[in-house]
Write a protein that holds these residues in place. Structure first.
Motif, PDB file in Angstrom:
ATOM      1  N   ARG A 296       0.610  -1.063   0.245  1.00 30.22           N
ATOM      2  CA  ARG A 296       0.031  -0.166  -0.013  1.00 30.22           C
ATOM      3  C   ARG A 296       0.535   1.450  -0.107  1.00 30.22           C
ATOM      4  O   ARG A 296       1.898   1.409   0.837  1.00 30.22           O
ATOM      5  CB  ARG A 296      -0.756  -0.036   1.378  1.00 30.22           C
ATOM      6  N   ALA A 297       0.433   1.948  -1.157  1.00 29.53           N
ATOM      7  CA  ALA A 297       1.495   3.426  -1.035  1.00 29.53           C
ATOM      8  C   ALA A 297       1.442   4.220   0.628  1.00 29.53           C
ATOM      9  O   ALA A 297       2.696   4.838  -0.065  1.00 29.53           O
ATOM     10  CB  ALA A 297       1.117   3.908  -2.202  1.00 29.53           C
ATOM     11  N   TRP A 298      -0.091   4.136   0.850  1.00 31.75           N
ATOM     12  CA  TRP A 298       0.564   4.962   2.324  1.00 31.75           C
ATOM     13  C   TRP A 298       1.049   4.211   3.302  1.00 31.75           C
ATOM     14  O   TRP A 298       1.096   5.241   4.207  1.00 31.75           O
ATOM     15  CB  TRP A 298      -1.146   5.268   2.853  1.00 31.75           C
ATOM     16  N   ALA A 299       1.344   3.328   3.599  1.00 30.62           N
ATOM     17  CA  ALA A 299       2.098   2.424   4.123  1.00 30.62           C
ATOM     18  C   ALA A 299       3.552   2.371   4.660  1.00 30.62           C
ATOM     19  O   ALA A 299       3.852   3.415   4.306  1.00 30.62           O
ATOM     20  CB  ALA A 299       1.058   1.313   3.714  1.00 30.62           C
ATOM     21  N   LEU A 300       4.243   1.157   4.707  1.00 27.08           N
ATOM     22  CA  LEU A 300       5.199   1.132   4.703  1.00 27.08           C
ATOM     23  C   LEU A 300       6.380   1.595   3.833  1.00 27.08           C
ATOM     24  O   LEU A 300       7.087   2.107   3.507  1.00 27.08           O
ATOM     25  CB  LEU A 300       5.833  -0.352   5.432  1.00 27.08           C
ATOM     26  N   PRO A 301       6.180   1.698   2.370  1.00 26.12           N
ATOM     27  CA  PRO A 301       6.574   2.406   1.085  1.00 26.12           C
ATOM     28  C   PRO A 301       6.629   4.040   1.771  1.00 26.12           C
ATOM     29  O   PRO A 301       7.916   4.320   1.107  1.00 26.12           O
ATOM     30  CB  PRO A 301       5.591   1.861  -0.128  1.00 26.12           C
ATOM     31  N   LEU A 302       5.693   4.731   2.147  1.00 30.76           N
ATOM     32  CA  LEU A 302       5.902   5.939   2.586  1.00 30.76           C
ATOM     33  C   LEU A 302       6.094   5.728   3.446  1.00 30.76           C
ATOM     34  O   LEU A 302       7.436   7.168   3.429  1.00 30.76           O
ATOM     35  CB  LEU A 302       4.286   6.012   3.163  1.00 30.76           C
ATOM     36  N   ILE A 303       6.598   5.283   4.434  1.00 37.18           N
ATOM     37  CA  ILE A 303       7.710   5.614   6.126  1.00 37.18           C
ATOM     38  C   ILE A 303       9.274   5.333   4.720  1.00 37.18           C
ATOM     39  O   ILE A 303       9.673   6.295   4.749  1.00 37.18           O
ATOM     40  CB  ILE A 303       6.791   4.876   6.512  1.00 37.18           C
ATOM     41  N   LEU A 304       9.799   4.246   4.709  1.00 44.21           N
ATOM     42  CA  LEU A 304       9.870   4.096   3.690  1.00 44.21           C
ATOM     43  C   LEU A 304      11.451   5.318   2.726  1.00 44.21           C
ATOM     44  O   LEU A 304      11.957   5.793   3.327  1.00 44.21           O
ATOM     45  CB  LEU A 304      10.131   3.149   3.166  1.00 44.21           C
ATOM     46  N   ALA A 305       9.798   5.815   1.327  1.00 47.83           N
ATOM     47  CA  ALA A 305      10.513   6.818   0.564  1.00 47.83           C
ATOM     48  C   ALA A 305      10.285   8.572   1.581  1.00 47.83           C
ATOM     49  O   ALA A 305      11.235   8.986   1.242  1.00 47.83           O
ATOM     50  CB  ALA A 305       9.772   6.806   0.194  1.00 47.83           C
TER      51      ALA A 305
END
Length: 682
Positions: A296-305
């Motif tokens: 999910r783009a709003w989940a862990l990938p957002l935190i990583l980015a």
């Protein structure tokens, strides 16, 4: 164990280590608290069942603070979906009022959400339920207000983006813990696959799921949901195991918000779209949410980015974690379960218990009693019961029989007995209700000293009868029902340790009186001695102000069709009543008034208020203080210890003598309470 630490442990930068726990000073040994032996998970299931009983007409849980519409109505509409709508509450910014939209399936969903909120009360990411009421076939429930969504207009909200940037590791932990809360409780977000619009931030930055997911077949409360909804719950989880030849033979979930996923992972986990593996459909469980969190783009990938990590190493660890979470095969993904403190060590955080103890005391005990009452009406048995069927219980001869109940031996089990109503009673309704009331009494007072342990029971639907298995607690303290002669074992105990014997007897009385019970059928044969403990082997009568009285009333009303709508009030002695003379006031039974001639000479009429006492125009209340008087006047009670006890010193004997004198005071307010008696004995 290795995979246990992979998910959240990978978030912790640097070495893992076992936390050092502070040694607590030793405390004096105490009697086990009420409900001892019942886990927090068992209590959570019992609370959920008590809410299910409320949906079926029972009283609201005692720990709810909002059970009437007063002060909660009249607010503006905040939002409405296909199933539920939410309103603001006037002059309250911390709560919202939720109810259903007006179509049939919505009623199911709102009931299920209330059960979910109660079951997961106190867990991370679960909004607090303040209470509920019912009007015109709709439920209205008051919950914690969370007005900052993680996703707005298909984009991360400003507040969520700011949180992810400022505290990436803490935010990742909060998100994962919020999902783990419902996942390890057997719930799955099948409708939305972790749609970011269904999550919100609290003021302290914690992540909450604002719409309830659905229970899997493996959830501890799934059968409770089925019972309260009368089997009409529609399972949207598609988790049933089945054989297959191709993927199309397997059930698939309808995903919402597909565009929210990162490039290269536009769909949900492989198994949610139907996956035939080696001739069987892949099961769908919490591991699908592991995949969701990583795609999910709003989940862990957002935190990583966007996260401003304390070091490049910490960011790389999260990156590797996300890669593993995106594995196609569910078994290759790290688990959300069995979270350990090591994962939080570098964040200087504390591990929250898997099932927090959030409701205690009378409220928790009444919830367990309500769950037992619901069981007698067809609900699943309480989770902590070790017996729920007659299997393994070959009933032997009758051990004893009264006017309403009987006790039977169990072949090969000298430690237990089985109780049920008498078969030939002319008052079947009252006899059955007495049996069910005793089950509630035993559950309410579970773990208290002097209360036999309840192991469980089973129902005979054909005869509308319950059987329940209880501890076989020693032998009577008197030689027969109408005798004042103590048994050899009881006499030996009173002689060898008079203070210990007195303490055991008084604690037994305090156990049932402190929960709103009064033993009107008071005589020595009602008590047994096992080791150094005294047990009351039959449930006393319920006073109208007892915490469980409303549940008993519901049990009686619930049997209205087959039982004639019996109103169940065992005693009215604690109700305020005007009077002119003593004869205007209710009296207890003759047995409580020493009908068996088991009182000491000169004190053979029972407590003054138990005979009916008009004091200044009001009937004196009958409560636990009458039993203070009984303990000081029954020949098999404290007078026996005073007469036969071998005291270490004359001073100790005189202390007991003075205590008995105060316990025999005519006015109830001049007698010590049972707790004061125990303190004096101590």
């Amino acid at each position: 164990m290795r995979t246990v630490l992979l998910l959240l442990g990978a978030l912790a930068e640097g070495r893992t280590w076992l936390s050092q726990t502070k040694q607590k000073p030793k405390q004096a040994r105490r009697a086990p608290p009420p409900g001892a032996g019942v886990s927090p998970l068992d209590d959570a299931v019992a609370r959920t069942t008590s809410v299910a009983a409320w949906f079926r007409g029972g009283p609201p849980p005692r720990h709810w603070v909002a059970t009437l519409p007063n002060n909660y109505r009249g607010g503006a509409l905040l939002g409405q979906g296909t199933v539920k709508k939410a309103f603001a509450v006037p002059n309250r910014t911390d709560v919202v009022l939720k109810t259903r939209v007006m179509h049939g399936g919505a009623r199911q969903q709102t009931w299920a959400e209330v059960l979910y909120l109660e079951f997961l009360r106190g867990k991370a990411g679960v909004p607090k339920l303040h209470g509920a009421w019912q009007e015109k076939r709709s439920v209205y429930y008051v919950v914690q207000r969370l007005s900052v969504p993680l996703v707005e207009n298909s984009e991360p909200s400003a507040a969520w983006l700011k949180t992810c940037r400022a505290r990436p590791l803490e935010t990742a932990v909060s998100l994962i813990e919020g999902v783990r809360s419902f996942a390890d409780a057997g719930f799955f977000d099948a409708e939305h696959s972790l749609d970011g619009r269904k999550f919100a931030l609290s003021k302290d930055g914690a992540v909450y799921l604002v719409d309830a997911p659905a229970p899997l077949a493996t959830s501890p409360v799934r059968n409770v949901v089925d019972w309260v909804l009368r089997g009409t719950w529609k399972d949207r989880n598609a988790t049933k195991d089945r054989t297959c030849l191709a993927d199309k033979d397997c059930p698939r979930l309808r995903e919402q918000g597909r565009g929210e996923r990162v490039p290269g992972h536009k769909r949900a986990a492989r198994e949610t779209g139907g996956w035939c593996r080696n001739g069987r459909c892949a099961g769908i469980d919490a591991r699908a949410h592991v995949y969701d969190l990583a795609t999910r783009a709003w989940a862990l990938p957002l935190i990583l980015a966007e996260g401003r990590f304390s070091s490049q190493k910490a960011k790389q660890r999260l990156e590797q974690l996300i890669k593993r979470m995106r594995s196609e095969a569910p078994e290759d993904r790290p688990s959300l379960f069995f979270f350990r403190l090591e994962a939080l060590s570098t964040l200087d955080a504390e591990l929250a218990p898997a099932w927090p103890t959030v409701v205690t005391g009378d409220a928790a005990a009444v919830a367990r009693a309500a769950a037992a009452a619901a069981w007698s009406q067809g609900a699943p048995p309480p989770r902590h019961w070790t017996t729920s069927s007659s299997t393994g219980y070959d009933l032997g001869p009758v051990l004893g029989e009264g006017a309403r109940k009987k006790a039977l031996t169990v072949v090969g089990r000298p430690d237990v007995l089985v109780k049920t109503r008498v078969r030939t009673s002319a008052h079947k309704v009252r006899s059955e209700l007495a049996a069910r009331a005793e089950v509630m009494y035993l559950e309410l007072n579970r773990g208290r000293r002097g209360v036999p342990r309840l192991y469980g029971g089973w129902r005979d639907a054909r005869e509308d009868r319950v059987y329940y298995v209880v501890q076989r607690a020693g032998s009577p303290i008197v030689v027969d029902e109408v005798s004042t002669v103590p048994s050899a074992a009881w006499l030996a105990f009173c002689r060898a340790d008079p203070v210990g014997a007195a303490t055991a007897l008084v604690e037994c009385f305090r156990s049932f009186t402190s929960s709103g019970y009064f033993m009107e059928d008071l005589h020595g044969a009602q008590f047994t001695l096992a080791g150094n403990d005294i047990y009351a082997i039959d449930a006393p009568e319920t006073l109208p102000n007892a915490p469980v009285a409303a549940v008993l009333d519901w049990t009686a009303r619930k049997g209205g069709t087959s039982w004639g709508g019996l109103k169940y009030v065992e005693m009215r002695l604690s109700v305020h009543q005007n009077c002119t003379v003593d004869g205007d006031c209710p009296a207890t039974s003759d047995i409580e008034l020493c009908a068996f001639r088991d009182c000491v000479p000169g004190w053979d009429q029972g407590a003054r208020e138990a005979r009916g006492w008009c004091r200044k125009g009001w009937c004196a209340l009958v409560d636990a203080r009458a039993h203070t008087y009984d303990l000081a006047t029954r020949a098999w009670a404290l007078p026996l210890m005073l007469k036969e006890g071998r005291f270490p010193s004359l001073h100790q004997k005189r202390r007991l003598e003075e205590l008995i004198k105060r316990m025999r005071s005519e006015a109830p307010e001049d007698r010590p309470s049972l707790s004061d008696v125990l303190a004096a004995l101590g």
